[in-house]
Design a protein around this motif. Structure first.
Motif, PDB file in Angstrom:
ATOM      1  N   GLN A 114     -38.892  53.381 -13.547  1.00  0.00           N
ATOM      2  CA  GLN A 114     -37.621  52.674 -13.701  1.00  0.00           C
ATOM      3  C   GLN A 114     -37.270  52.091 -12.342  1.00  0.00           C
ATOM      4  OE1 GLN A 114     -34.409  54.845 -15.526  1.00  0.00           O
ATOM      5  NE2 GLN A 114     -35.846  56.226 -16.511  1.00  0.00           N
ATOM      6  N   TYR A 115     -36.922  50.841 -12.331  1.00  0.00           N
ATOM      7  CA  TYR A 115     -36.545  50.180 -11.092  1.00  0.00           C
ATOM      8  C   TYR A 115     -35.162  49.595 -11.300  1.00  0.00           C
ATOM      9  CZ  TYR A 115     -41.550  50.675 -10.554  1.00  0.00           C
ATOM     10  OH  TYR A 115     -42.823  51.199 -10.502  1.00  0.00           O
ATOM     11  N   ASN A 116     -34.257  49.911 -10.383  1.00  0.00           N
ATOM     12  CA  ASN A 116     -32.868  49.471 -10.495  1.00  0.00           C
ATOM     13  C   ASN A 116     -32.274  49.912 -11.835  1.00  0.00           C
ATOM     14  OD1 ASN A 116     -33.092  48.146  -7.986  1.00  0.00           O
ATOM     15  ND2 ASN A 116     -34.019  46.383  -9.016  1.00  0.00           N
ATOM     16  N   CYS A 117     -32.619  51.130 -12.235  1.00  0.00           N
ATOM     17  CA  CYS A 117     -32.113  51.747 -13.472  1.00  0.00           C
ATOM     18  C   CYS A 117     -32.525  50.997 -14.735  1.00  0.00           C
ATOM     19  CB  CYS A 117     -30.595  51.914 -13.425  1.00  0.00           C
ATOM     20  SG  CYS A 117     -30.047  52.957 -12.074  1.00  0.00           S
ATOM     21  N   LYS A 118     -33.533  50.151 -14.644  1.00  0.00           N
ATOM     22  CA  LYS A 118     -34.001  49.414 -15.815  1.00  0.00           C
ATOM     23  C   LYS A 118     -35.078  50.211 -16.526  1.00  0.00           C
ATOM     24  CE  LYS A 118     -36.056  45.262 -17.519  1.00  0.00           C
ATOM     25  NZ  LYS A 118     -37.064  44.302 -17.393  1.00  0.00           N
ATOM     26  N   GLN A 119     -34.863  50.461 -17.798  1.00  0.00           N
ATOM     27  CA  GLN A 119     -35.844  51.145 -18.640  1.00  0.00           C
ATOM     28  C   GLN A 119     -36.711  50.093 -19.316  1.00  0.00           C
ATOM     29  OE1 GLN A 119     -35.668  54.633 -19.056  1.00  0.00           O
ATOM     30  NE2 GLN A 119     -37.611  54.572 -20.098  1.00  0.00           N
ATOM     31  N   CYS A 174     -43.584  46.841 -18.391  1.00  0.00           N
ATOM     32  CA  CYS A 174     -43.677  47.552 -17.121  1.00  0.00           C
ATOM     33  C   CYS A 174     -44.826  47.004 -16.280  1.00  0.00           C
ATOM     34  CB  CYS A 174     -43.865  49.042 -17.370  1.00  0.00           C
ATOM     35  SG  CYS A 174     -43.986  50.042 -15.867  1.00  0.00           S
ATOM     36  N   GLU A 229     -41.850  44.935  -9.606  1.00  0.00           N
ATOM     37  CA  GLU A 229     -41.617  46.240  -8.969  1.00  0.00           C
ATOM     38  C   GLU A 229     -42.775  47.202  -9.240  1.00  0.00           C
ATOM     39  OE1 GLU A 229     -37.606  44.485 -10.182  1.00  0.00           O
ATOM     40  OE2 GLU A 229     -39.528  44.796 -11.170  1.00  0.00           O
ATOM     41  N   VAL A 258     -37.896  62.177  -8.377  1.00  0.00           N
ATOM     42  CA  VAL A 258     -37.677  61.219  -9.471  1.00  0.00           C
ATOM     43  C   VAL A 258     -38.236  61.727 -10.799  1.00  0.00           C
ATOM     44  CG1 VAL A 258     -37.506  59.210  -7.960  1.00  0.00           C
ATOM     45  CG2 VAL A 258     -39.727  59.837  -8.919  1.00  0.00           C
TER      46      VAL A 258
END
Length: 126
Positions: free
Chosen positions: A14-19, A26, A31, A70
């Protein structure tokens, strides 16, 4: 190959809270590609310091702590290792002999063992 082997790893990326909705989403994210570059830099450092991996011990231990923070489980690194070996086999073809495979496995396992010490180390002050 990583998400084919273990689809349950997808939520860890997850990058910047993006699922991500799918492995494909992905895998194409900038990212994630940056993360892969960082993984390969760690592998490159291990290869470059093959004769003295202990000089990377503190760095790898701290990297292990970051992964633990994480939610990464130590067991997940075996799946990453399988993916790495698969990629090497596909890229090297016939040159990826059993001896080469064993050497890469040993190197990867040494890196993971050093990172695993990050799980075993308590934060200072505890």
């Amino acid at each position: 190959r990583l998400f084919d082997l273990d689809p349950d790893l997808l939520p860890l990326f997850q990058y910047n809270c993006k699922q991500f909705a799918s492995p494909q989403e992905c895998l194409s994210a900038p990212e994630f590609l940056d993360h892969i570059r960082k993984v390969m830099l760690v592998i490159d450092a291990a290869v470059s310091h093959l004769e003295n991996l202990s000089c990377l011990e503190e760095y790898l231990c701290n990297l292990g702590k970051k992964h633990q923070a994480v939610g990464v489980k130590v067991e997940s690194f075996s799946t990453v290792g399988e993916s790495l070996l698969y990629m090497l086999e596909k890229c090297l073809g016939a040159a990826f002999s059993p001896e080469v495979r064993e050497a890469w496995s040993k190197l990867y396992n040494a890196v993971v063992k050093a990172m695993q010490r990050g799980w075993e180390t308590l934060p200072e002050g505890d």
